[in-house]
Design a protein around this motif. Structure first.
Motif, short mmCIF file in Angstrom:
data_model
loop_
_atom_site.label_atom_id
_atom_site.label_comp_id
_atom_site.label_asym_id
_atom_site.label_seq_id
_atom_site.Cartn_x
_atom_site.Cartn_y
_atom_site.Cartn_z
N ASP A 193 0.84 -1.19 0.00
CA ASP A 193 0.00 0.00 0.00
C ASP A 193 0.88 1.25 0.00
O ASP A 193 1.98 1.25 0.56
N SER A 194 0.38 2.31 -0.61
CA SER A 194 1.10 3.58 -0.60
C SER A 194 0.10 4.73 -0.73
O SER A 194 -1.01 4.56 -1.23
N ILE A 195 0.52 5.89 -0.24
CA ILE A 195 -0.27 7.11 -0.34
C ILE A 195 0.60 8.18 -0.97
O ILE A 195 1.74 8.39 -0.55
N GLU A 196 0.06 8.83 -2.00
CA GLU A 196 0.78 9.94 -2.65
C GLU A 196 -0.04 11.21 -2.45
O GLU A 196 -1.24 11.23 -2.73
N LEU A 197 0.61 12.25 -1.97
CA LEU A 197 -0.05 13.53 -1.72
C LEU A 197 0.62 14.65 -2.48
O LEU A 197 1.85 14.67 -2.62
N THR A 198 -0.20 15.59 -2.93
CA THR A 198 0.29 16.82 -3.54
C THR A 198 -0.38 17.98 -2.83
O THR A 198 -1.61 17.98 -2.68
N THR A 199 0.43 18.92 -2.37
CA THR A 199 -0.09 20.08 -1.65
C THR A 199 0.65 21.33 -2.11
O THR A 199 1.75 21.25 -2.66
N TYR A 200 0.04 22.48 -1.87
CA TYR A 200 0.73 23.74 -2.05
C TYR A 200 1.35 24.12 -0.71
O TYR A 200 0.72 23.95 0.34
N ALA A 217 4.42 20.71 -3.23
CA ALA A 217 5.12 19.57 -2.65
C ALA A 217 4.39 18.29 -3.05
O ALA A 217 3.17 18.22 -2.99
N ASP A 218 5.14 17.31 -3.49
CA ASP A 218 4.58 16.03 -3.92
C ASP A 218 5.42 14.94 -3.26
O ASP A 218 6.65 14.96 -3.35
N TYR A 219 4.75 14.02 -2.57
CA TYR A 219 5.50 12.96 -1.90
C TYR A 219 4.70 11.68 -1.85
O TYR A 219 3.47 11.69 -1.88
N THR A 220 5.43 10.58 -1.77
CA THR A 220 4.83 9.25 -1.69
C THR A 220 5.26 8.61 -0.38
O THR A 220 6.43 8.64 -0.01
N LEU A 221 4.29 8.04 0.32
CA LEU A 221 4.54 7.31 1.56
C LEU A 221 4.27 5.84 1.31
O LEU A 221 3.13 5.45 1.04
N ASN A 222 5.31 5.02 1.37
CA ASN A 222 5.15 3.58 1.23
C ASN A 222 4.81 3.01 2.61
O ASN A 222 5.57 3.16 3.56
N ILE A 223 3.65 2.38 2.71
CA ILE A 223 3.12 1.91 3.99
C ILE A 223 3.79 0.61 4.40
O ILE A 223 3.86 -0.33 3.60
N THR A 224 4.27 0.58 5.65
CA THR A 224 4.83 -0.67 6.17
C THR A 224 3.65 -1.59 6.53
O THR A 224 2.71 -1.16 7.18
N GLY A 225 3.72 -2.82 6.09
CA GLY A 225 2.59 -3.74 6.27
C GLY A 225 1.47 -3.34 5.34
O GLY A 225 1.62 -3.37 4.13
N LYS A 226 0.35 -2.91 5.92
CA LYS A 226 -0.77 -2.46 5.10
C LYS A 226 -1.55 -1.41 5.88
O LYS A 226 -1.40 -1.27 7.10
N LEU A 227 -2.41 -0.67 5.18
CA LEU A 227 -3.28 0.31 5.83
C LEU A 227 -4.31 -0.43 6.67
O LEU A 227 -4.84 -1.46 6.26
N VAL A 228 -4.58 0.12 7.86
CA VAL A 228 -5.49 -0.52 8.81
C VAL A 228 -6.73 0.34 8.96
O VAL A 228 -6.64 1.56 9.10
N ASP A 229 -7.91 -0.29 8.92
CA ASP A 229 -9.18 0.43 9.05
C ASP A 229 -9.45 0.83 10.49
O ASP A 229 -9.11 0.10 11.43
N GLY A 230 -10.08 2.00 10.64
CA GLY A 230 -10.47 2.48 11.96
C GLY A 230 -11.37 3.70 11.81
O GLY A 230 -12.00 3.88 10.76
N THR A 231 -11.42 4.54 12.84
CA THR A 231 -12.21 5.76 12.79
C THR A 231 -11.36 6.94 13.24
O THR A 231 -10.36 6.76 13.95
N PHE A 232 -11.77 8.13 12.84
CA PHE A 232 -11.05 9.37 13.14
C PHE A 232 -12.06 10.37 13.67
O PHE A 232 -13.02 10.71 12.98
N PRO A 233 -11.88 10.88 14.91
CA PRO A 233 -12.86 11.82 15.47
C PRO A 233 -12.67 13.24 14.92
O PRO A 233 -11.55 13.73 14.86
N LEU A 234 -13.76 13.87 14.52
CA LEU A 234 -13.77 15.27 14.09
C LEU A 234 -15.10 15.88 14.50
O LEU A 234 -16.15 15.35 14.16
N THR A 235 -15.04 16.99 15.20
CA THR A 235 -16.26 17.70 15.56
C THR A 235 -16.69 18.58 14.39
O THR A 235 -15.89 18.88 13.50
N ASP A 236 -17.94 19.02 14.41
CA ASP A 236 -18.41 19.94 13.37
C ASP A 236 -17.60 21.22 13.39
O ASP A 236 -17.31 21.80 12.34
#
Length: 194
Positions: free
Chosen positions: A73-80, A149-168
Motif C-alpha cells: 500500500d502507498s499514499i501519494e499527496l500533492t499540496t501547495y 510539494a509532492d510525496y509518496t509514503l510507502n506503507i509498512t505492512g498495510k493500511l489498517v481500518d479504523g475511525t477518526f474523530p472530528l467535531t463539526d
C-alpha cells in the motif's frame, strides 16, 4: 439429475458518489509526544491511495496457480506549500532521518459519520485508514506558479481500518479559507492574527 433453479437477486447502489474533496489526509511525526495533534497538510490538491502488491502466478501441468504474496500500500499527496504548514517539514525530516511518519486517510463526509461513546460523551467519527509511511521521495516544485510539494509514503505492512474523530467545529475551521468579517475587525493578510 435436474439442476435446481437459483435466483439470489441483485444489489444496487444509487447514492451520489463520494466527492474527492471529502478525502482528507493527516500526518504526524512518530517523534511527537502522546496527546499531540494530527497535521492537516495545507491546500491539498491531490491524494492517491494505492492498494498494491504482488501475487504468485505460476503455471503447472494441471493449470494456473495464483496466490496473494505481498501488500504494498502507498499514499501519494500533492499540496501547495504555505507559511505555518508543518507537513512538508515533517516529511522532509522523516526522509532525512530515515524514519516513518504516521498517516491517516479520512472520509470526511457526513453520510459516513458514526458515533462512538466515551463514558457519557458521544463523539462523531469518520471512517479512516491508518499506516506508518516511509517517505519514498519528496519533490518541491519552485516553478512559475505556486510552490508545490509532492510525496509518496510507502506503507509498512498495510493500511489498517479504523475511525477518526472530528467535531463539526473542527471541520468548519479546517474548511474555512475566508471567514466573514466586519470593516476594521482585522489587519494584515487573510488568516493573520488581529
Amino acid at each position: 439429475m435436474a439442476e435446481t433453479f437459483v435466483d439470489n437477486g441483485v444489489e444496487a447502489v444509487t447514492a451520489d458518489p463520494t466527492l474527492a474533496k471529502s478525502i482528507w489526509y493527516f500526518l504526524q511525526s512518530i517523534d511527537e509526544p502522546v496527546g499531540s495533534k494530527a497535521i492537516l497538510p495545507s491546500h491539498q490538491t491531490d491524494g492517491e491511495t494505492d492498494y498494491g502488491g504482488d501475487s504468485i502466478d505460476e503455471q503447472t501441468k494441471f493449470g494456473r496457480i495464483v496466490m496473494p504474496s505481498t501488500n504494498e500500500d502507498s499514499i501519494e499527496l500533492t499540496t501547495y506549500v504555505a507559511p505555518g504548514d508543518k507537513s512538508v517539514e515533517i516529511i522532509k525530516q522523516a526522509k532525512h532521518d530515515g524514519k516513518p511518519v504516521k498517516v491517516w486517510r479520512v472520509v470526511v463526509d457526513k453520510r459516513f459519520a458514526t458515533e462512538e461513546q466515551d463514558g457519557d460523551t458521544t463523539h462523531q467519527v469518520f471512517p479512516a485508514e491508518f499506516g506508518y509511511g516511509i517517505v519514498d521521495e519528496l519533490d518541491v516544485s519552485d516553478g512559475d506558479d505556486l510552490v508545490e510539494a509532492d510525496y509518496t509514503l510507502n506503507i509498512t505492512g498495510k493500511l489498517v481500518d479504523g475511525t477518526f474523530p472530528l467535531t463539526d467545529e473542527q471541520i468548519s475551521a479546517l474548511e474555512a479559507v475566508v471567514k466573514f468579517e466586519r470593516p476594521g475587525e482585522t489587519t494584515g493578510e487573510p488568516g493573520a492574527s488581529k
